[in-house]
Design a protein around this motif. Structure first.
Motif, PDB file in Angstrom:
ATOM      1  N   ALA A 147       0.856  -1.190   0.000  1.00 21.21           N
ATOM      2  CA  ALA A 147       0.000   0.000   0.000  1.00 21.21           C
ATOM      3  C   ALA A 147       0.892   1.240   0.000  1.00 21.21           C
ATOM      4  CB  ALA A 147      -0.907   0.003   1.225  1.00 21.21           C
ATOM      5  N   LEU A 148       0.559   2.168  -0.882  1.00 20.01           N
ATOM      6  CA  LEU A 148       1.292   3.431  -0.955  1.00 20.01           C
ATOM      7  C   LEU A 148       0.458   4.534  -0.340  1.00 20.01           C
ATOM      8  CD1 LEU A 148       2.710   3.278  -4.596  1.00 20.01           C
ATOM      9  CD2 LEU A 148       3.835   2.629  -2.473  1.00 20.01           C
ATOM     10  N   GLN A 149       1.113   5.410   0.389  1.00 25.07           N
ATOM     11  CA  GLN A 149       0.443   6.521   1.048  1.00 25.07           C
ATOM     12  C   GLN A 149      -0.133   7.484   0.019  1.00 25.07           C
ATOM     13  OE1 GLN A 149       3.124   8.951   3.232  1.00 25.07           O
ATOM     14  NE2 GLN A 149       1.639  10.562   3.552  1.00 25.07           N
ATOM     15  N   ALA A 150       0.575   7.730  -1.033  1.00 24.27           N
ATOM     16  CA  ALA A 150       0.162   8.712  -2.033  1.00 24.27           C
ATOM     17  C   ALA A 150       0.551   8.192  -3.408  1.00 24.27           C
ATOM     18  CB  ALA A 150       0.852  10.050  -1.752  1.00 24.27           C
ATOM     19  N   HIS A 151       0.084   8.883  -4.430  1.00 26.81           N
ATOM     20  CA  HIS A 151       0.426   8.479  -5.794  1.00 26.81           C
ATOM     21  C   HIS A 151       1.939   8.631  -5.989  1.00 26.81           C
ATOM     22  CE1 HIS A 151       0.166   7.841 -10.042  1.00 26.81           C
ATOM     23  NE2 HIS A 151       0.843   8.961 -10.228  1.00 26.81           N
ATOM     24  N   MET A 152       2.591   7.552  -6.261  1.00 30.18           N
ATOM     25  CA  MET A 152       4.037   7.549  -6.482  1.00 30.18           C
ATOM     26  C   MET A 152       4.281   6.770  -7.768  1.00 30.18           C
ATOM     27  SD  MET A 152       5.335   6.756  -2.637  1.00 30.18           S
ATOM     28  CE  MET A 152       4.576   7.560  -1.268  1.00 30.18           C
ATOM     29  N   GLY A 153       4.059   7.430  -8.909  1.00 33.21           N
ATOM     30  CA  GLY A 153       4.063   6.781 -10.206  1.00 33.21           C
ATOM     31  C   GLY A 153       5.264   5.902 -10.497  1.00 33.21           C
ATOM     32  N   ALA A 154       6.467   6.451 -10.399  1.00 30.94           N
ATOM     33  CA  ALA A 154       7.668   5.683 -10.741  1.00 30.94           C
ATOM     34  C   ALA A 154       7.863   4.509  -9.781  1.00 30.94           C
ATOM     35  CB  ALA A 154       8.898   6.592 -10.730  1.00 30.94           C
ATOM     36  N   ASP A 163      -3.577   1.700  -3.062  1.00 27.05           N
ATOM     37  CA  ASP A 163      -3.445   2.919  -2.258  1.00 27.05           C
ATOM     38  C   ASP A 163      -4.066   2.680  -0.874  1.00 27.05           C
ATOM     39  OD1 ASP A 163      -6.227   3.271  -2.415  1.00 27.05           O
ATOM     40  OD2 ASP A 163      -6.075   4.629  -4.119  1.00 27.05           O
ATOM     41  N   LEU A 164      -3.919   3.657  -0.007  1.00 21.93           N
ATOM     42  CA  LEU A 164      -4.406   3.496   1.365  1.00 21.93           C
ATOM     43  C   LEU A 164      -5.918   3.348   1.446  1.00 21.93           C
ATOM     44  CD1 LEU A 164      -2.183   5.893   3.492  1.00 21.93           C
ATOM     45  CD2 LEU A 164      -2.070   3.413   3.293  1.00 21.93           C
ATOM     46  N   ALA A 218       2.881  -4.709   3.183  1.00 20.03           N
ATOM     47  CA  ALA A 218       3.776  -3.596   3.484  1.00 20.03           C
ATOM     48  C   ALA A 218       3.070  -2.279   3.208  1.00 20.03           C
ATOM     49  CB  ALA A 218       5.047  -3.697   2.660  1.00 20.03           C
ATOM     50  N   LEU A 219       3.427  -1.278   3.993  1.00 18.72           N
ATOM     51  CA  LEU A 219       2.915   0.072   3.835  1.00 18.72           C
ATOM     52  C   LEU A 219       4.113   0.989   3.629  1.00 18.72           C
ATOM     53  CD1 LEU A 219       0.786   2.336   4.097  1.00 18.72           C
ATOM     54  CD2 LEU A 219       1.126   2.209   6.561  1.00 18.72           C
ATOM     55  N   LEU A 220       4.150   1.672   2.493  1.00 25.38           N
ATOM     56  CA  LEU A 220       5.220   2.627   2.214  1.00 25.38           C
ATOM     57  C   LEU A 220       4.647   4.026   2.391  1.00 25.38           C
ATOM     58  CD1 LEU A 220       6.849   1.065  -0.979  1.00 25.38           C
ATOM     59  CD2 LEU A 220       7.332   0.610   1.416  1.00 25.38           C
ATOM     60  N   TYR A 221       5.311   4.842   3.195  1.00 25.87           N
ATOM     61  CA  TYR A 221       4.808   6.178   3.471  1.00 25.87           C
ATOM     62  C   TYR A 221       5.952   7.164   3.493  1.00 25.87           C
ATOM     63  CZ  TYR A 221       6.512   5.391   8.229  1.00 25.87           C
ATOM     64  OH  TYR A 221       7.306   5.138   9.318  1.00 25.87           O
ATOM     65  N   THR A 222       5.599   8.452   3.408  1.00 27.25           N
ATOM     66  CA  THR A 222       6.600   9.511   3.467  1.00 27.25           C
ATOM     67  C   THR A 222       6.283  10.422   4.636  1.00 27.25           C
ATOM     68  OG1 THR A 222       5.335  10.909   1.979  1.00 27.25           O
ATOM     69  CG2 THR A 222       7.000   9.493   0.976  1.00 27.25           C
ATOM     70  N   TYR A 259       6.582  11.954   8.626  1.00 29.89           N
ATOM     71  CA  TYR A 259       6.322  11.401   9.952  1.00 29.89           C
ATOM     72  C   TYR A 259       4.828  11.449  10.205  1.00 29.89           C
ATOM     73  CZ  TYR A 259       6.362  10.679  14.957  1.00 29.89           C
ATOM     74  OH  TYR A 259       6.123  10.185  16.206  1.00 29.89           O
ATOM     75  N   HIS A 260       4.171  10.296  10.166  1.00 36.03           N
ATOM     76  CA  HIS A 260       2.735  10.203  10.382  1.00 36.03           C
ATOM     77  C   HIS A 260       2.457   9.008  11.293  1.00 36.03           C
ATOM     78  CE1 HIS A 260       2.079  13.038   7.117  1.00 36.03           C
ATOM     79  NE2 HIS A 260       2.928  12.338   6.410  1.00 36.03           N
ATOM     80  N   PRO A 261       2.755   9.096  12.576  1.00 36.64           N
ATOM     81  CA  PRO A 261       2.594   7.930  13.448  1.00 36.64           C
ATOM     82  C   PRO A 261       1.163   7.432  13.547  1.00 36.64           C
ATOM     83  CG  PRO A 261       2.962   9.893  14.747  1.00 36.64           C
ATOM     84  CD  PRO A 261       3.193  10.282  13.307  1.00 36.64           C
ATOM     85  N   ASP A 262       0.186   8.317  13.339  1.00 34.70           N
ATOM     86  CA  ASP A 262      -1.210   7.896  13.449  1.00 34.70           C
ATOM     87  C   ASP A 262      -1.759   7.342  12.142  1.00 34.70           C
ATOM     88  OD1 ASP A 262      -0.932  10.397  12.306  1.00 34.70           O
ATOM     89  OD2 ASP A 262      -2.935  11.026  12.896  1.00 34.70           O
ATOM     90  N   MET A 263      -1.063   7.558  11.029  1.00 37.19           N
ATOM     91  CA  MET A 263      -1.569   7.175   9.719  1.00 37.19           C
ATOM     92  C   MET A 263      -1.792   5.678   9.594  1.00 37.19           C
ATOM     93  SD  MET A 263       0.180   7.570   6.016  1.00 37.19           S
ATOM     94  CE  MET A 263       1.501   6.523   6.557  1.00 37.19           C
ATOM     95  N   ALA A 264      -0.879   4.889  10.088  1.00 36.07           N
ATOM     96  CA  ALA A 264      -0.938   3.450   9.885  1.00 36.07           C
ATOM     97  C   ALA A 264      -1.523   2.697  11.073  1.00 36.07           C
ATOM     98  CB  ALA A 264       0.459   2.932   9.574  1.00 36.07           C
ATOM     99  N   THR A 265      -2.150   3.396  11.989  1.00 37.88           N
ATOM    100  CA  THR A 265      -2.673   2.741  13.181  1.00 37.88           C
ATOM    101  C   THR A 265      -3.605   1.599  12.834  1.00 37.88           C
ATOM    102  OG1 THR A 265      -2.475   4.760  14.449  1.00 37.88           O
ATOM    103  CG2 THR A 265      -3.938   3.087  15.321  1.00 37.88           C
ATOM    104  N   SER A 266      -4.527   1.809  11.910  1.00 29.94           N
ATOM    105  CA  SER A 266      -5.479   0.746  11.601  1.00 29.94           C
ATOM    106  C   SER A 266      -4.798  -0.436  10.933  1.00 29.94           C
ATOM    107  CB  SER A 266      -6.610   1.271  10.717  1.00 29.94           C
ATOM    108  OG  SER A 266      -6.124   1.654   9.468  1.00 29.94           O
TER     109      SER A 266
END
Length: 105
Positions: free
Chosen positions: A8-15, A29-30, A42-46, A48-55
């Motif tokens: 899962a990608l946090q945002a559109h990351m074309g390449a 996507d998320l 796996a979750l790839l993110y950019t 610092y978002h400690p609460d983003m992946a809680t679920s």
């Protein structure tokens, strides 16, 4: 043949998304990753978002939506990799290293 790993990608990351697909990963996507029944390896993110992946990492939530014995062992939390500032090739290498390190032998 093993099932492809779902990333899962946090945002559109074309390449990066295209590189992951070429390497055999399933890329979502998320929003899709949050759907019931979707297993994310796996979750790839950019940033610092400690609460983003809680679920994605909550064993309690997994237990609440899963029926049957042994459910927690069959649904491990996804590997999370902060790829801030990394080129796609470097992000792929970081992902594969983390998957190797945390995959059951």
């Amino acid at each position: 043949m093993p099932m492809p790993k779902v990333v899962a990608l946090q945002a559109h990351m074309g390449a990066l998304a295209e590189l992951l697909r070429r390497k055999g990963y399933t890329v979502i996507d998320l929003y899709e990753a949050c759907r019931p029944g979707v297993k994310v390896d796996a979750l790839l993110y950019t940033g610092y978002h400690p609460d983003m992946a809680t679920s994605f990492s909550s064993v309690t939530e997994t237990a609440d939506i899963t029926i049957g014995a042994g459910a927690l062992e069959n649904h491990p939390a996804p590997v999370r990799v902060n790829i801030t500032g990394l080129r796609p090739e470097t992000a792929l290498a970081a992902l594969e290293e983390r998957l190797r390190r945390f995959s059951p032998q």
